[in-house]
Structures are given as structure tokens and as C-alpha cells.
Design an enzyme around this catalytic site. Structure first.
Site, PDB file in Angstrom:
ATOM      1  N   GLU A  56      47.184  25.521  47.685  1.00  0.00           N
ATOM      2  CA  GLU A  56      47.685  26.864  47.363  1.00  0.00           C
ATOM      3  C   GLU A  56      49.208  26.868  47.299  1.00  0.00           C
ATOM      4  OE1 GLU A  56      48.653  30.342  46.378  1.00  0.00           O
ATOM      5  OE2 GLU A  56      46.487  29.979  46.483  1.00  0.00           O
ATOM      6  N   GLU A  82      36.793  48.060  44.432  1.00  0.00           N
ATOM      7  CA  GLU A  82      35.660  48.975  44.479  1.00  0.00           C
ATOM      8  C   GLU A  82      34.390  48.132  44.547  1.00  0.00           C
ATOM      9  OE1 GLU A  82      37.850  52.312  41.662  1.00  0.00           O
ATOM     10  OE2 GLU A  82      36.690  50.682  40.760  1.00  0.00           O
ATOM     11  N   TYR A 201      30.956  46.189  30.641  1.00  0.00           N
ATOM     12  CA  TYR A 201      31.016  47.090  31.796  1.00  0.00           C
ATOM     13  C   TYR A 201      29.911  48.138  31.736  1.00  0.00           C
ATOM     14  CZ  TYR A 201      35.034  45.995  34.757  1.00  0.00           C
ATOM     15  OH  TYR A 201      35.876  45.428  35.680  1.00  0.00           O
TER      16      TYR A 201
END
Length: 591
Positions: A56, A82, A201
Site C-alpha cells: 500500500e 449505503e 443500477y
């Protein structure tokens, strides 16, 4: 690798793959996709944790899933996540990760109990005229033309929508509807984003259409995404012996590429200013996160605007170098080459005394200090020039947050338009100026705004040049497959790798790519959970149809006597019973 559904595969424990003890795995990036991939290698592939290394560039794991207190600035959350019931791979992962707060419970248990006791629902989704109810009344306000356009996109093939913008397939009737207002602000879609992503979606979340107006479709973690998700996962991985090498920037990967056979041979990196790397043997795997939605994010502070950084972007530069080596490795420029179309800005506001929370409570209709759901998701100021939205999740949002403070997340889709109170674009505003604009739309009397913004809050703005880059119009092949054809020891993971049917900009997508990569490379004998199949469930489709029509009946063609005859014929059939159950047909008046 194959997809599966049902308890038979969900509860199965796979046997150890042949050669698992000899395998070593290298992950590029410490975002959720890498963390998940490492966890699946350990749990399901039974690869020893000490044979897994995560590289990383930054000092912290988590990628875009962040939440931190910056010295001298305050709390910072670049974005929120969400969540919903049917993130099958995500919950498959977190059922095995221990909670940091509840003994003998998993992160999934903790999340499940929290949302059972405190279910999410917005009591004020849209405002206008400085904090007044916008009167959307939970209606979508889609007229017949807009409904037909939505159905046309739903039924279109992927190929028909490749390379097209949303505003090329939807007209003003749709784009001026409440549905589009709910949709674009909840998911961060712009009119110039890809119509294909819009279609995916709609299919992926058709079972949640009815929950869009009040956000009851959503669930949230107790704290910010870093403390609730990343921290328990990284601790579990460390407990398994997984190595994290921070401040190590992967600069390139070498490949041996021959027809029908592709193998990664070396990873190159920079660490402590020194070039280094590792040669990859027959038992080495490399799983690379390509692209980054938070790359080159820049933080401002209360008195400094966030800067739009269009300079070198290491994560994108790595993908460019890799992509140049083989056509199957994707086309990064499609996603990172148009910053004006992919940028937006968020801000974290921390209130310092009770004055601002009183105005929050007036709109949320809940006590923000209760420890329970507050706004229930974002509140959108419909008449905001910035198209500003804001949310207050359960408080405290950080474990170290003082009891008398509230952390608020604010974001805008139009960052280059002058504000309504602060006559400057959001991207030019300091934290204090952004707070002023937010307070204006919150309904704070103008004579109080200056004092409250300066003395009752602290704000950290964050500009993200690539935050919606994965929504830009694309075509097949622009995103490489998780495991390209012919690849024997490498995979691409994260939001810019291609997997079937699922949607980007979700935690589920990151986890799914990590899981698919681990299962394919190791040959794990258990199915990867398929994407939730509500788009093939006639009940979900009928429910969505009813909601999209705001409860209006379907119109049957022909004269009234023909309509009555059709209704009588349907009454005794399964189809008729379903249509009646979802109130899509009116009853026979008996005439």
C-alpha cells in the site's frame, strides 16, 4: 469459478485446494477489494496468512473507505457507503470477521442487530426555500413518456447503451422528475454519465425502487466506514499473519505474454525512496487494484479551499503502464481522462455547540444526539445551485468524537456553479464558506449564518478529481475482466475490473471482485454468490412498476367492454391475482 445461490452453497465449507500451502499472494493496494481477497484466500482457500502480503502506497488501509481525525483540521469522511440486505459477497465476508465491540459476535451480527433495533428511514428527503418541505410527498412524478423511456432502457441490450450518456437516452420529462432527483443525489449520477451504468443500477436495485423516496431501502453502520468495516477486517487479517507493507508504491508489473497464456513475472515498487520488487515464481499470485476513485484527493480546512489536483496520479499511472502491455488489460484513459466530468467535492462539518444541531433536528425531525438514526440518509436541497445534499448518521460517528458534537457530511454534484448565499463555486470555497452555504439551505436566519459558520462549526472540504470516473460512458473491454483470458497467476480487482451484472460505486463490487479473483486463481470448490436476482423476480418487477406509476393502475387498450372482459378472464389466473395484489388493475365495476 461459478455462481451459486441458496443455502446449499452458502453454508458449505470448501476443501483445501491442491497446493494451497505452497501459494504466496501479493496484493497491490490495501482497499476493500484487496482486504476481501486476502480474507477469502485465508478462509476459503486456506492459504497460510503469513504467505500473503498487501502492498500500500499510503500509511493506512481502507482505500476509499475512510474516516479519520486530522490534527488541527478535525474529522474527515470523503464519502459514505449505503448498504442493503442483498450484498451477498459483502455479508459472506463479514459473517467471519469478529466484531470489535460485541464479544462472540461477527461484524455482520453487529450490523444486523443494529439495523433491526434502529431501522433506517428518512422523514425529510427533499427541501427547498431554505429548509422547507419540498412537497415531493414520496412520489416519483414520472409521466407516461418518462416511464416509457425508463422501460426502454431497462429492456435495452448492453450493446445498445455502450458509449451513450444518460441525457442521450432520457428526455427532460424524465430528467425533471422526482425520480431522477432521488436517484442522482442518492447514487451521485450526472446527466453526462453512462446510460449503461444507469441501466445496470436499475436492474441491480429494482427491489428497492419503493424505498428511494424515504431511503428505507438503506442500512448504515454504527460508526464511520473505517472504524465499522476496515478496522475489524484488517485486525482479523493481521491476526491470521497477513503482512501489510505501507508506504510502498507499486510502479509496474512485468508479464510473460504468449498466445493463450499470460503470467505475471515481477512486481516493481518504490519504498523509502529505493527501488525494489519481487520476482514471481510458479506458486506466486498477484491481485492488483487498478484505478482509484479517491486518487489525488485534496483536503482544505476551515480557512483553505480544497485544491483540484490534476497532476501525476500513481494508481492511474500504474494501470496505464499495465494496460499498454496487452489489449485485454483495459483502457484507463476512458475513466481518468475527463476530470471535469468525474470530479465532485464533499465536506465534513463538525458542530461545536448546540446551536446548529437545533436546525438539524427541525429538518430531520429527530434528536441528533439520540445515538439513533438522524436524517436516515441524505437530505437534498432541491433549489440549491450546487445541488447540495447533506446527511447526519448515527452519532457519535467517530469513537473519539465528543458527546456534544455532531459530524455532518455534505456533498454537491455541481461544484463549479456559484452558490445561492456564498456567490462562489464550491470548489473555490473554504470550509467556513461551505458551512455558510449549507446553513443557508438549512434555514438558519441570515443574521446568524456568519457567526455560526465561524464559531459553531469546523469544516474540512475534500476535492476528488476521479470520484465518479467509473460512471463515465464506456464500452466492452474498457474494464478488464477480473481474471483475463489466459491469465494463470494474476487478477485485476476493485471498481474498474469487470464482473457480471453487479454495479460499481458499492462496497459489494469491491468485495465481489476480490472474492472472484481468489476463487478463480486458487480453484476454490464453492460457488461465488450470484448477484441478487430481483430483476428476474416478477413480484419485484410488479412492485417496482406500481411504485414508478405512483400507484396508478395500468391502462388496458381498447373499449371499456373489452377491458372488463379481460379483467374477468384474468381474475382466476395467477397473473390476474398478482396484478391485483400489486394494485395495478382496477376492479370490475359489475356493469
Amino acid at each position: 469459478m461459478y455462481y451459486s445461490s441458496g443455502n446449499y452453497e452458502a453454508f458449505a465449507r470448501p476443501r483445501k485446494p491442491e497446493g494451497a500451502d505452497r501459494k504466496s499472494a501479493w496484493f497491490v493496494g490495501a482497499g476493500l477489494a484487496s482486504l476481501a481477497g486476502a480474507a477469502f484466500l485465508v478462509r476459503d482457500g486456506q492459504v497460510p496468512g503469513e504467505r500473503i502480503t498487501i502492498l500500500e502506497r499510503l500509511k493506512l488501509a481502507g482505500g476509499a473507505l475512510d474516516g479519520i481525525k486530522e490534527p488541527k483540521k478535525g474529522f474527515v469522511i470523503r464519502g459514505g457507503r449505503e448498504l442493503e440486505d442483498h450484498m451477498e459477497c459483502l455479508w459472506d465476508l463479514f459473517r467471519s470477521v469478529p466484531s470489535l465491540e460485541i464479544p462472540d459476535a461477527s461484524v455482520l451480527d453487529e450490523f444486523y442487530w443494529l439495523n433491526k433495533d434502529d431501522p433506517n428511514r428518512s422523514l425529510q428527503r427533499v427541501t427547498e426555500r431554505r429548509g422547507q418541505d419540498a412537497g415531493t410527498d414520496g412520489l416519483f412524478a414520472l409521466n407516461d413518456r418518462a416511464q416509457k423511456e425508463l422501460v426502454r432502457v431497462f429492456l435495452a441490450t448492453r450493446e445498445e447503451l455502450e458509449g451513450k450518456r444518460i441525457d442521450e437516452v432520457f428526455g427532460r420529462d424524465f430528467l425533471d422528475s422526482n425520480f431522477w432527483l432521488y436517484w442522482r443525489t442518492m447514487f451521485a449520477f450526472e446527466e453526462w454519465h453512462g446510460a449503461l451504468e444507469m441501466k445496470l443500477y436499475v436492474h441491480r436495485f429494482v427491489h428497492h425502487v419503493g424505498g428511494l423516496p424515504d431511503l428505507s431501502a438503506l442500512k448504515f453502520t454504527k460508526y464511520n466506514q473505517y472504524e465499522s468495516m476496515v478496522l475489524p477486517l484488517t485486525r482479523w487479517l493481521m491476526d491470521q499473519g497477513v503482512t501489510f507493507r505501507f508506504e510502498t508504491e507499486v510502479t509496474d508489473i512485468d508479464f510473460d505474454l504468449t498466445p493463450g497464456h499470460k503470467r505475471a513475472t515481477r512486481i516493481h515498487w518504490l519504498a523509502d525512496g529505493q527501488e525494489g520488487g519481487v520476482d514471481l515464481g510458479e506458486d506466486d499470485l498477484v491481485l492488483t487494484t487498478i484505478g482509484s476513485l479517491t486518487e489525488n484527493s485534496d483536503e482544505g480546512d476551515q480557512h483553505t479551499p480544497a485544491r483540484l489536483d490534476e497532476g501525476p496520479a500513481p494508481a492511474w499511472d500504474l494501470w496505464r503502464r499495465i494496460a499498454a502491455k496487452d489489449p485485454s488489460f483495459g483502457h484507463p484513459e476512458v475513466f481518468c481522462g475527463n476530470i471535469p466530468a468525474s470530479k465532485w467535492e464533499s465536506a465534513t462539518v463538525t458542530t461545536l455547540d448546540p446551536r446548529i444541531p437545533r436546525y438539524i433536528q427541525k429538518i430531520a425531525k429527530r434528536d441528533p444526539f439520540s445515538g439513533r438514526v438522524v436524517t436516515g440518509g441524505i437530505v437534498t436541497a432541491r433549489d440549491s445551485s450546487w445541488l447540495l445534499s447533506w446527511t447526519v448518521n448515527r452519532q457519535p460517528h467517530f469513537k473519539q468524537q465528543p458527546d456534544d458534537q455532531i459530524v455532518v457530511w455534505v456533498y454537491s454534484l455541481f461544484v463549479d456553479r456559484p452558490g445561492d448565499y456564498v456567490r462562489k463555486p464550491m470548489q473555490e470555497c473554504t470550509g467556513e464558506e461551505i458551512t455558510r452555504e449549507w446553513l443557508y439551505h438549512l434555514g438558519v436566519p441570515e443574521e446568524e449564518i456568519g457567526d455560526l459558520a465561524a464559531n459553531a462549526a469546523r469544516c474540512v472540504p475534500v476535492m476528488m478529481p476521479y470520484v465518479t470516473s467509473f460512471f463515465l460512458p464506456r464500452r466492452a473491454g474498457d474494464r478488464p475482466r477480473v481474471v483475463p483470458e489466459g491469465a494463470v497467476n494474476f487478477a485485476f480487482i476493485g471498481q474498474f475490473a469487470e464482473t457480471t451484472r453487479d454495479t460499481i460505486f458499492t462496497t459489494e463490487y469491491s468485495v465481489r471482485t476480490g472474492m472472484e479473483a481468489a476463487y478463480q486463481l486458487l480453484g476454490i470448490e464453492r460457488g461465488v454468490p450470484e448477484v441478487f436476482n430481483s430483476t428476474y423476480d416478477v413480484r419485484a418487477l410488479l412492485t417496482a412498476t406500481s411504485h414508478l406509476r405512483d400507484g396508478a393502475e395500468l391502462s388496458l387498450p381498447g373499449p371499456e367492454f373489452v377491458r372488463r372482459r379481460l379483467l374477468r378472464k384474468l381474475e382466476s389466473t395467477e397473473v390476474g391475482q398478482l396484478l391485483a395484489e400489486f394494485d395495478l388493475l382496477g376492479g370490475d365495476d359489475g356493469k
